[in-house]
Design a protein around this motif. Structure first.
Motif, PDB file in Angstrom:
ATOM      1  N   THR A  81       1.230  -1.248   0.129  1.00  0.00           N
ATOM      2  CA  THR A  81      -0.145   0.236   0.214  1.00  0.00           C
ATOM      3  C   THR A  81       1.057   1.530  -0.084  1.00  0.00           C
ATOM      4  N   LEU A  82       0.320   2.363  -0.209  1.00  0.00           N
ATOM      5  CA  LEU A  82       0.928   3.666  -1.031  1.00  0.00           C
ATOM      6  C   LEU A  82       2.187   3.787   0.470  1.00  0.00           C
ATOM      7  N   PRO A  83       1.204   4.179   2.047  1.00  0.00           N
ATOM      8  CA  PRO A  83       1.662   4.418   3.338  1.00  0.00           C
ATOM      9  C   PRO A  83       3.623   3.262   3.408  1.00  0.00           C
ATOM     10  N   LEU A  84       3.030   1.894   3.126  1.00  0.00           N
ATOM     11  CA  LEU A  84       4.000   0.525   3.282  1.00  0.00           C
ATOM     12  C   LEU A  84       5.506   1.782   1.930  1.00  0.00           C
ATOM     13  N   LEU A  85       4.798   1.525   0.788  1.00  0.00           N
ATOM     14  CA  LEU A  85       6.040   2.702  -0.328  1.00  0.00           C
ATOM     15  C   LEU A  85       6.746   3.573   0.715  1.00  0.00           C
ATOM     16  N   LEU A  86       5.952   4.604   1.750  1.00  0.00           N
ATOM     17  CA  LEU A  86       6.663   5.537   2.056  1.00  0.00           C
ATOM     18  C   LEU A  86       8.473   5.806   2.801  1.00  0.00           C
ATOM     19  N   VAL A  87       7.408   4.422   3.646  1.00  0.00           N
ATOM     20  CA  VAL A  87       8.600   3.456   4.654  1.00  0.00           C
ATOM     21  C   VAL A  87       9.722   2.409   4.058  1.00  0.00           C
ATOM     22  N   LEU A  88       9.159   2.400   2.703  1.00  0.00           N
ATOM     23  CA  LEU A  88      10.025   1.411   2.323  1.00  0.00           C
ATOM     24  C   LEU A  88      10.898   2.806   1.614  1.00  0.00           C
ATOM     25  N   GLU A  89      10.647   3.955   1.167  1.00  0.00           N
ATOM     26  CA  GLU A  89      11.267   4.748   0.607  1.00  0.00           C
ATOM     27  C   GLU A  89      12.620   5.048   1.814  1.00  0.00           C
ATOM     28  N   ARG A  90      12.615   4.670   2.891  1.00  0.00           N
ATOM     29  CA  ARG A  90      12.884   5.280   3.982  1.00  0.00           C
ATOM     30  C   ARG A  90      14.452   4.143   4.210  1.00  0.00           C
ATOM     31  N   LEU A  91      13.955   3.033   3.806  1.00  0.00           N
ATOM     32  CA  LEU A  91      15.330   2.100   4.501  1.00  0.00           C
ATOM     33  C   LEU A  91      16.206   1.976   3.326  1.00  0.00           C
ATOM     34  N   SER A  92      17.100   1.629   3.684  1.00  0.00           N
ATOM     35  CA  SER A  92      18.446   1.185   2.205  1.00  0.00           C
ATOM     36  C   SER A  92      18.222   0.719   0.984  1.00  0.00           C
ATOM     37  N   PRO A  93      18.325   0.688   0.002  1.00  0.00           N
ATOM     38  CA  PRO A  93      18.239  -0.038  -1.370  1.00  0.00           C
ATOM     39  C   PRO A  93      18.089  -1.755  -0.705  1.00  0.00           C
ATOM     40  N   LEU A  94      19.690  -1.883   0.141  1.00  0.00           N
ATOM     41  CA  LEU A  94      20.092  -3.445   0.099  1.00  0.00           C
ATOM     42  C   LEU A  94      18.040  -3.853   0.968  1.00  0.00           C
ATOM     43  N   GLU A  95      17.823  -3.144   2.212  1.00  0.00           N
ATOM     44  CA  GLU A  95      17.015  -4.339   3.019  1.00  0.00           C
ATOM     45  C   GLU A  95      15.335  -3.574   2.154  1.00  0.00           C
ATOM     46  N   ARG A  96      14.683  -2.912   1.245  1.00  0.00           N
ATOM     47  CA  ARG A  96      13.877  -2.552   0.376  1.00  0.00           C
ATOM     48  C   ARG A  96      13.774  -4.008  -0.366  1.00  0.00           C
ATOM     49  N   ALA A  97      15.040  -3.844  -1.230  1.00  0.00           N
ATOM     50  CA  ALA A  97      14.979  -5.301  -2.570  1.00  0.00           C
ATOM     51  C   ALA A  97      14.662  -6.450  -1.309  1.00  0.00           C
ATOM     52  N   ALA A  98      15.687  -6.871  -0.402  1.00  0.00           N
ATOM     53  CA  ALA A  98      15.491  -8.176   0.691  1.00  0.00           C
ATOM     54  C   ALA A  98      14.351  -8.575   1.089  1.00  0.00           C
ATOM     55  N   PHE A  99      13.611  -7.721   1.710  1.00  0.00           N
ATOM     56  CA  PHE A  99      12.354  -7.254   2.108  1.00  0.00           C
ATOM     57  C   PHE A  99      11.010  -7.406   0.818  1.00  0.00           C
ATOM     58  N   LEU A 100      11.124  -6.783   0.411  1.00  0.00           N
ATOM     59  CA  LEU A 100      10.320  -6.842  -1.184  1.00  0.00           C
ATOM     60  C   LEU A 100      10.217  -8.287  -1.535  1.00  0.00           C
ATOM     61  N   LEU A 101      11.266  -8.896  -3.132  1.00  0.00           N
ATOM     62  CA  LEU A 101      12.056 -10.606  -2.294  1.00  0.00           C
ATOM     63  C   LEU A 101      11.134 -11.518  -1.445  1.00  0.00           C
ATOM     64  N   HIS A 102      11.587 -11.261  -0.479  1.00  0.00           N
ATOM     65  CA  HIS A 102      11.462 -12.314   0.790  1.00  0.00           C
ATOM     66  C   HIS A 102      10.105 -12.058   1.061  1.00  0.00           C
ATOM     67  N   ASP A 103       9.759 -11.433   2.187  1.00  0.00           N
ATOM     68  CA  ASP A 103       7.988 -10.646   2.571  1.00  0.00           C
ATOM     69  C   ASP A 103       7.214 -11.049   1.227  1.00  0.00           C
ATOM     70  N   VAL A 104       7.246  -9.922   0.341  1.00  0.00           N
ATOM     71  CA  VAL A 104       6.102 -10.126  -0.368  1.00  0.00           C
ATOM     72  C   VAL A 104       5.896 -10.791  -2.146  1.00  0.00           C
TER      73      VAL A 104
END
Length: 265
Positions: A81-104
């Motif tokens: 969702t949009l609020p989640l995308l805004l939180v992802l913006e505050r993560l490092s690129p690698l954190e963002r990638a690891a979370f999306l690929l594994h959790d999503v």
């Protein structure tokens, strides 16, 4: 496209990454690729990691609040969702990638490791760190589809007609209003916080819209949140997304930047 958009929050950038991945796929000896899907996902992820570094530099000079490009759907099937995308913006690129690929997207850490070129144990740590931030952005209140759409229609009607009593009854005490004009169209340069400030802002907006008009194009889900598309007096489209808690609007996200609305035409 789903991986690229969730990594970047930009439809245009996501399309560029997918196009570049396709070019690399055409140049690859297909006989050497055991799993085409994994190969393409890995390629897109690496391209997005490179793109995120330059996007962050551009974002530092962005005019006003930044919001991701709106994705409008008929149903609330959006996994990010949009609020989640805004939180992802505050993560490092690698954190963002690891979370999306594994959790999503549900990939194992071995495949995540291959995609972002880190050890599986490091990927577990990256995803765990991301999860602590993301937990705060997960919707605590599931909104029933028809209730969400009805609230979006009621918000449109009240905000355009100037019925401030009806509008005020829909908002939480700590409501916030976010508007992304990107310096291309008029929009508040800061997030507007709190009931009184948001009501004051919408009183001014309603007065303007009553004179100049705002036409409802359709109601739907904008990045997983109930919302709507409008055609504004300047001839440009606009999207509004509403974050709802306990039946009331806790946050309003308005996209006015024409560069981020082109794909909706």
């Amino acid at each position: 496209m789903r991986v690229a958009y969730r990594m970047l929050g930009s439809m245009a950038d996501a399309e560029d990454m997918v196009h570049e991945a396709f070019i690399r796929w055409m140049r690859t000896d297909r006989g050497e690729v055991r799993e085409p899907e994994a190969f393409l996902r890995r390629t897109v992820t690496r391209l997005c990691l490179d793109q995120l570094k330059s996007a962050r530099r551009q974002r530092e000079s962005y005019v006003g609040p930044w919001l991701p490009d709106p994705v409008v759907e008929e149903d609330d099937q959006e996994d990010v969702t949009l609020p989640l995308l805004l939180v992802l913006e505050r993560l490092s690129p690698l954190e963002r990638a690891a979370f999306l690929l594994h959790d999503v997207f549900g990939l194992g850490f071995e495949e995540v490791a291959a995609a972002i070129q880190r050890e599986p144990a490091a990927c577990r740590q990256l995803a765990a760190r991301a999860r602590t931030h993301v937990r705060l952005a997960r919707p605590r209140f599931k909104v029933e589809k028809q209730q969400g759409l009805a609230l979006a229609e009621a918000f449109f009607a009240a905000s355009r007609s100037g019925d401030m009593k009806a509008l005020g009854a829909m908002l939480t005490a700590d409501v916030s209003a976010h508007a992304d004009g990107g310096g291309k169209r008029p929009a508040a340069l800061e997030v507007v916080l709190g009931y009184d400030a948001v009501m004051s802002q919408y009183q001014r907006v309603a007065a303007f819209l009553q004179e100049n008009g705002s036409k409802l194009v359709r109601v739907g889900f904008v990045n997983g949140l109930p919302g709507f598309i409008t055609l504004e007096a300047d001839g440009d489209l606009q999207t509004t997304a509403l974050e709802i808690e306990n039946g009331k609007i806790a946050a309003i996200y308005v996209m006015r930047n024409p560069d981020k609305l082109r794909h909706l035409h």
